[in-house]
Motif scaffolding. Structure first.
Motif, PDB file in Angstrom:
ATOM      1  N   LEU A  44      40.368  38.389  36.418  1.00 44.31           N
ATOM      2  CA  LEU A  44      40.154  36.962  36.674  1.00 44.31           C
ATOM      3  C   LEU A  44      38.695  36.642  36.989  1.00 44.31           C
ATOM      4  N   ARG A  58      52.703  35.086  37.079  1.00 41.41           N
ATOM      5  CA  ARG A  58      52.561  33.694  37.518  1.00 41.41           C
ATOM      6  C   ARG A  58      52.793  33.568  39.024  1.00 41.41           C
ATOM      7  N   LEU A  63      49.736  34.810  40.823  1.00 46.46           N
ATOM      8  CA  LEU A  63      48.644  33.835  40.761  1.00 46.46           C
ATOM      9  C   LEU A  63      48.841  32.729  41.793  1.00 46.46           C
ATOM     10  N   VAL A  77      46.948  34.863  44.851  1.00 43.58           N
ATOM     11  CA  VAL A  77      45.570  34.477  44.522  1.00 43.58           C
ATOM     12  C   VAL A  77      45.215  33.132  45.151  1.00 43.58           C
ATOM     13  N   LEU A 122      41.756  28.775  41.589  1.00 46.38           N
ATOM     14  CA  LEU A 122      42.200  29.278  40.299  1.00 46.38           C
ATOM     15  C   LEU A 122      42.151  28.147  39.290  1.00 46.38           C
ATOM     16  N   SER A 130      42.334  27.066  35.002  1.00 42.40           N
ATOM     17  CA  SER A 130      42.798  27.523  33.701  1.00 42.40           C
ATOM     18  C   SER A 130      42.208  26.622  32.640  1.00 42.40           C
ATOM     19  N   TYR A 185      42.853  32.140  32.598  1.00 46.83           N
ATOM     20  CA  TYR A 185      42.729  31.838  34.021  1.00 46.83           C
ATOM     21  C   TYR A 185      41.470  32.488  34.568  1.00 46.83           C
TER      22      TYR A 185
END
Length: 89
Positions: A31, A54, A57, A61, A69, A71, A81
């Motif tokens: 990432l 997912r 994330l 994250v 984060l 995208s 991402y």
């Protein structure tokens, strides 16, 4: 036999133990790249299923580690991402 020696992993020596990379570290490294990472790349790096990536994330994250984060999707490409600096707390 010492009790501490029994708890140690016999497969890992001192230098190997220090070099072990966790799945969490693998995903964060992907990432952090300038191009970020796709779900498929993270699945391949961790051997997780799509729903697990997912969930990682969103739960780890974003919420637990506090990264921003983002995208993006380029024309004809998959969604990628990317993490930015941590949010202030």
């Amino acid at each position: 036999m010492r009790p501490a020696a029994a708890a140690e992993d016999p497969k890992l020596t001192g230098s190997q133990h220090d070099q072990r990379v966790t799945k969490r570290e693998r995903v964060l490294t992907l990432l952090s790249r300038p191009e970020g990472a796709s779900i498929a790349e993270m699945m391949q790096a961790t051997n997780w299923r799509q729903h697990s990536v997912r969930g990682f994330l969103a739960g780890t994250v974003k919420k637990r580690l506090g990264f921003v984060l983002t995208s993006s999707i380029a024309a004809g490409d998959v969604r990628r991402y990317h993490i930015k600096a941590r949010r202030g707390r």
